[in-house]
Design a protein around this motif. Sequence first.
Motif, short mmCIF file in Angstrom:
data_model
loop_
_atom_site.label_atom_id
_atom_site.label_comp_id
_atom_site.label_asym_id
_atom_site.label_seq_id
_atom_site.Cartn_x
_atom_site.Cartn_y
_atom_site.Cartn_z
N LEU A 17 -24.82 29.58 55.43
CA LEU A 17 -25.11 28.46 56.27
C LEU A 17 -24.53 29.52 57.92
CD1 LEU A 17 -25.76 25.04 54.78
CD2 LEU A 17 -27.45 27.01 55.86
N LEU A 18 -23.58 29.73 57.55
CA LEU A 18 -22.39 29.55 58.85
C LEU A 18 -22.75 31.40 59.93
CD1 LEU A 18 -18.90 29.46 57.17
CD2 LEU A 18 -19.97 27.78 58.65
N TYR A 19 -23.87 31.87 58.80
CA TYR A 19 -24.38 33.07 59.49
C TYR A 19 -25.59 32.62 59.53
CZ TYR A 19 -19.90 34.28 57.18
OH TYR A 19 -18.48 34.32 57.20
N ASN A 20 -26.23 31.81 59.82
CA ASN A 20 -27.75 31.77 60.49
C ASN A 20 -27.85 31.69 61.76
OD1 ASN A 20 -29.91 30.33 60.68
ND2 ASN A 20 -30.18 30.53 58.44
N HIS A 21 -28.80 32.19 62.50
CA HIS A 21 -28.49 32.76 63.26
C HIS A 21 -29.04 31.82 63.84
CE1 HIS A 21 -33.05 33.30 61.84
NE2 HIS A 21 -33.21 33.39 63.01
N ILE A 22 -29.88 30.78 63.64
CA ILE A 22 -30.49 29.55 64.06
C ILE A 22 -29.06 28.85 64.80
CG2 ILE A 22 -31.08 27.77 63.44
CD1 ILE A 22 -33.06 29.40 62.01
N LEU A 23 -27.90 29.00 63.00
CA LEU A 23 -26.77 27.48 63.77
C LEU A 23 -25.83 28.23 64.83
CD1 LEU A 23 -26.86 26.65 59.95
CD2 LEU A 23 -28.59 25.51 61.94
N GLN A 25 -25.11 28.76 67.90
CA GLN A 25 -24.19 27.93 69.05
C GLN A 25 -23.54 26.61 68.61
OE1 GLN A 25 -28.33 27.86 70.07
NE2 GLN A 25 -29.09 25.46 69.45
N ASN A 26 -23.74 26.04 67.08
CA ASN A 26 -23.06 25.43 66.75
C ASN A 26 -22.22 25.66 65.63
OD1 ASN A 26 -24.89 23.01 68.57
ND2 ASN A 26 -26.48 23.99 67.60
N ILE A 27 -21.47 26.85 65.94
CA ILE A 27 -20.83 27.23 63.95
C ILE A 27 -19.86 26.20 64.18
CG2 ILE A 27 -19.34 28.85 65.76
CD1 ILE A 27 -21.25 29.04 62.34
N ASN A 28 -18.77 26.17 65.28
CA ASN A 28 -18.22 25.36 64.53
C ASN A 28 -17.81 23.67 64.06
OD1 ASN A 28 -15.71 27.01 65.57
ND2 ASN A 28 -16.42 26.06 67.59
N LEU A 29 -19.25 23.19 64.57
CA LEU A 29 -19.84 21.99 64.03
C LEU A 29 -20.35 22.30 61.80
CD1 LEU A 29 -20.85 18.76 64.15
CD2 LEU A 29 -22.38 19.65 65.25
N ILE A 30 -21.07 23.47 62.17
CA ILE A 30 -21.70 23.76 60.71
C ILE A 30 -19.75 23.96 60.22
CG2 ILE A 30 -22.75 25.15 59.01
CD1 ILE A 30 -24.57 23.36 61.61
N LYS A 31 -19.18 24.81 60.19
CA LYS A 31 -18.08 24.85 59.26
C LYS A 31 -17.83 23.25 58.61
CE LYS A 31 -16.73 29.59 61.68
NZ LYS A 31 -15.72 29.57 62.12
N ASP A 62 -25.20 10.82 55.00
CA ASP A 62 -24.03 10.65 55.48
C ASP A 62 -23.32 11.88 56.55
OD1 ASP A 62 -23.73 7.73 55.42
OD2 ASP A 62 -22.75 8.38 53.42
N ASN A 63 -23.55 12.85 55.17
CA ASN A 63 -22.72 14.28 56.02
C ASN A 63 -24.12 15.10 57.30
OD1 ASN A 63 -22.76 14.08 52.98
ND2 ASN A 63 -20.68 14.88 53.32
N ILE A 64 -25.59 14.41 57.44
CA ILE A 64 -26.06 15.16 57.93
C ILE A 64 -25.75 14.20 59.11
CG2 ILE A 64 -27.43 17.13 56.69
CD1 ILE A 64 -29.59 14.12 56.63
#
Length: 156
Positions: A17-23, A25-31, A62-64
């Motif tokens: 998920l961390l390497y998905n191009h869609i995400l 711009q929000n990499i820190n939030l995703i991490k 609660d996570n999302i």
Amino acid sequence: MENINIFNILKYEMDNLLYNHILNQNINLIKNFINDDLIEKLESLVRNKKFTAKELYNEVYDNIKVLGPMPENFLQYLYEYTLSKSFPNAVTIKLYDDYSLVCEIFLLLFSILNRIQKYYDDNSWQGRFPLIFLNEDEIDSEMRTEYSRFLKAFNK
């Protein structure tokens, strides 16, 4: 069917998920989103053979919700959002960019669960008739390029 460690697949897919191009711009939030609590919830769903969108939503709500704003009737909105990707003229509601991140993350989580469901005989269509692709050794050398293009298009 071969013996597969489902939880290793889950952890591998979550890392991807961390390497998905869609995400990007929000990499820190995703991490921060991908944590032990989320993994435990997904593992619980898998262990209990709960693979529906509603069960996933109830488990990871609660996570999302910390990822951004969410529409009130999330699953109905998600249906329309997903529909817009292939059939934009069929959408019956107004879609908002503010909800895109949460929708994309949820769809990725749901996709991961659906891939894992292939390895469970849970009396669902996916569990009883899994679509499992050929491995490298099984691909005919003359068809390798065409098969690779097919896989790339199928996995988009």
